[in-house]
Design a protein around this motif. Sequence first.
Motif, PDB file in Angstrom:
ATOM      1  N   GLY A  78      41.236 -51.844 -57.960  1.00  0.00           N
ATOM      2  CA  GLY A  78      41.515 -50.489 -58.400  1.00  0.00           C
ATOM      3  C   GLY A  78      40.296 -49.649 -58.744  1.00  0.00           C
ATOM      4  N   PHE A  79      39.101 -50.110 -58.489  1.00  0.00           N
ATOM      5  CA  PHE A  79      37.900 -49.317 -58.773  1.00  0.00           C
ATOM      6  C   PHE A  79      36.765 -49.718 -57.846  1.00  0.00           C
ATOM      7  CE2 PHE A  79      37.152 -53.144 -61.187  1.00  0.00           C
ATOM      8  CZ  PHE A  79      35.799 -53.359 -61.028  1.00  0.00           C
ATOM      9  N   PHE A  80      35.801 -48.839 -57.748  1.00  0.00           N
ATOM     10  CA  PHE A  80      34.538 -49.135 -57.077  1.00  0.00           C
ATOM     11  C   PHE A  80      33.471 -48.241 -57.683  1.00  0.00           C
ATOM     12  CE2 PHE A  80      37.304 -46.550 -54.481  1.00  0.00           C
ATOM     13  CZ  PHE A  80      36.565 -45.411 -54.207  1.00  0.00           C
ATOM     14  N   ALA A  81      32.260 -48.776 -57.756  1.00  0.00           N
ATOM     15  CA  ALA A  81      31.162 -48.058 -58.391  1.00  0.00           C
ATOM     16  C   ALA A  81      29.885 -48.251 -57.599  1.00  0.00           C
ATOM     17  CB  ALA A  81      30.969 -48.562 -59.816  1.00  0.00           C
ATOM     18  N   TRP A  96      25.729 -43.779 -58.206  1.00  0.00           N
ATOM     19  CA  TRP A  96      25.963 -42.342 -58.329  1.00  0.00           C
ATOM     20  C   TRP A  96      27.197 -42.013 -59.152  1.00  0.00           C
ATOM     21  CZ3 TRP A  96      21.783 -40.053 -56.619  1.00  0.00           C
ATOM     22  CH2 TRP A  96      21.047 -40.667 -55.614  1.00  0.00           C
ATOM     23  N   ARG A  97      28.263 -42.805 -58.980  1.00  0.00           N
ATOM     24  CA  ARG A  97      29.533 -42.496 -59.653  1.00  0.00           C
ATOM     25  C   ARG A  97      30.420 -43.737 -59.677  1.00  0.00           C
ATOM     26  NH1 ARG A  97      29.638 -40.485 -54.546  1.00  0.00           N
ATOM     27  NH2 ARG A  97      31.323 -41.196 -53.233  1.00  0.00           N
ATOM     28  N   VAL A  98      31.495 -43.607 -60.425  1.00  0.00           N
ATOM     29  CA  VAL A  98      32.502 -44.660 -60.470  1.00  0.00           C
ATOM     30  C   VAL A  98      33.846 -44.020 -60.134  1.00  0.00           C
ATOM     31  CG1 VAL A  98      32.850 -44.415 -62.960  1.00  0.00           C
ATOM     32  CG2 VAL A  98      33.499 -46.530 -61.840  1.00  0.00           C
ATOM     33  N   CYS A  99      34.635 -44.694 -59.325  1.00  0.00           N
ATOM     34  CA  CYS A  99      35.930 -44.169 -58.905  1.00  0.00           C
ATOM     35  C   CYS A  99      37.013 -45.192 -59.227  1.00  0.00           C
ATOM     36  CB  CYS A  99      35.954 -43.879 -57.406  1.00  0.00           C
ATOM     37  SG  CYS A  99      34.817 -42.583 -56.891  1.00  0.00           S
ATOM     38  N   ASN A 101      40.064 -40.700 -58.579  1.00  0.00           N
ATOM     39  CA  ASN A 101      39.516 -40.259 -59.849  1.00  0.00           C
ATOM     40  C   ASN A 101      38.066 -40.719 -59.953  1.00  0.00           C
ATOM     41  OD1 ASN A 101      39.144 -39.353 -62.417  1.00  0.00           O
ATOM     42  ND2 ASN A 101      40.334 -40.978 -63.387  1.00  0.00           N
ATOM     43  N   CYS A 102      37.143 -39.850 -59.555  1.00  0.00           N
ATOM     44  CA  CYS A 102      35.722 -40.207 -59.549  1.00  0.00           C
ATOM     45  C   CYS A 102      34.997 -39.481 -60.679  1.00  0.00           C
ATOM     46  CB  CYS A 102      35.074 -39.848 -58.227  1.00  0.00           C
ATOM     47  SG  CYS A 102      35.685 -40.837 -56.853  1.00  0.00           S
ATOM     48  N   ASN A 118      29.668 -49.242 -71.340  1.00  0.00           N
ATOM     49  CA  ASN A 118      30.016 -47.836 -71.169  1.00  0.00           C
ATOM     50  C   ASN A 118      31.510 -47.681 -70.910  1.00  0.00           C
ATOM     51  OD1 ASN A 118      27.232 -46.537 -71.099  1.00  0.00           O
ATOM     52  ND2 ASN A 118      27.039 -48.229 -69.656  1.00  0.00           N
ATOM     53  N   PRO A 119      32.349 -47.904 -71.920  1.00  0.00           N
ATOM     54  CA  PRO A 119      33.788 -47.863 -71.686  1.00  0.00           C
ATOM     55  C   PRO A 119      34.311 -46.484 -71.301  1.00  0.00           C
ATOM     56  CG  PRO A 119      33.310 -48.099 -74.022  1.00  0.00           C
ATOM     57  CD  PRO A 119      32.020 -48.230 -73.293  1.00  0.00           C
ATOM     58  N   GLU A 120      33.608 -45.414 -71.670  1.00  0.00           N
ATOM     59  CA  GLU A 120      34.084 -44.081 -71.295  1.00  0.00           C
ATOM     60  C   GLU A 120      34.003 -43.851 -69.794  1.00  0.00           C
ATOM     61  OE1 GLU A 120      29.731 -43.708 -72.257  1.00  0.00           O
ATOM     62  OE2 GLU A 120      31.438 -44.619 -73.239  1.00  0.00           O
ATOM     63  N   PHE A 121      33.113 -44.551 -69.112  1.00  0.00           N
ATOM     64  CA  PHE A 121      33.006 -44.420 -67.664  1.00  0.00           C
ATOM     65  C   PHE A 121      33.757 -45.511 -66.931  1.00  0.00           C
ATOM     66  CE2 PHE A 121      30.194 -40.961 -66.971  1.00  0.00           C
ATOM     67  CZ  PHE A 121      29.461 -40.858 -68.131  1.00  0.00           C
ATOM     68  N   TYR A 122      33.797 -46.680 -67.516  1.00  0.00           N
ATOM     69  CA  TYR A 122      34.332 -47.816 -66.781  1.00  0.00           C
ATOM     70  C   TYR A 122      35.660 -48.330 -67.311  1.00  0.00           C
ATOM     71  CZ  TYR A 122      29.778 -48.242 -64.602  1.00  0.00           C
ATOM     72  OH  TYR A 122      28.647 -48.014 -63.900  1.00  0.00           O
ATOM     73  N   GLY A 123      35.769 -48.466 -68.600  1.00  0.00           N
ATOM     74  CA  GLY A 123      36.944 -49.121 -69.155  1.00  0.00           C
ATOM     75  C   GLY A 123      36.759 -50.628 -69.128  1.00  0.00           C
TER      76      GLY A 123
END
Length: 168
Positions: free
Chosen positions: A33-36, A39-42, A47-48, A127-132
Amino acid sequence: MLVLLFSIIVFHIASATLLFIATIDNAWWVGEGFFADVWRVCTNSSNCTEFTDSFDDYPTLQAVQATMILSTILCCMAFLIFLLQLFRLKQGERFVLTSIIQLMSCLCVMIGASIYTDRRQDLHSNNPEFYGAMMAEGSYGYSYILAWVAFAFTFVSGLMYLILRKRK
């Protein structure tokens, strides 16, 4: 000799292509459910979130970004210099400048991928605000692997240019 030159050109273009893909594509760290990447995390493929100054380890990611971009630029410069030297050097002269620039590209890839490897745990868990919480569970993606393959390709290419002599 033409076959040798053609294979060297193809090998160099393959190296540059790998560097472009590894630098641009969003698959350095992947999971369910994610990839990083650097540059960014989606999450959920739509939802990037771009990394900003508020990101705790932003300087680390900037170092990885800078070295990967620099390695791509140096690889492309080495190719152009190789083409210029191919027609300008006298027979028997070495492609030393091309080799040095290609080996510098190799060094930049190694530094960028090594920094990411060393700091990956901090990047994805502090960095839970970006990744969880789910971001700690995952694996290295194909872009990360391509970065290391590009390291090997640029190293071999740099060595080939170092020992290559221009012949008829």
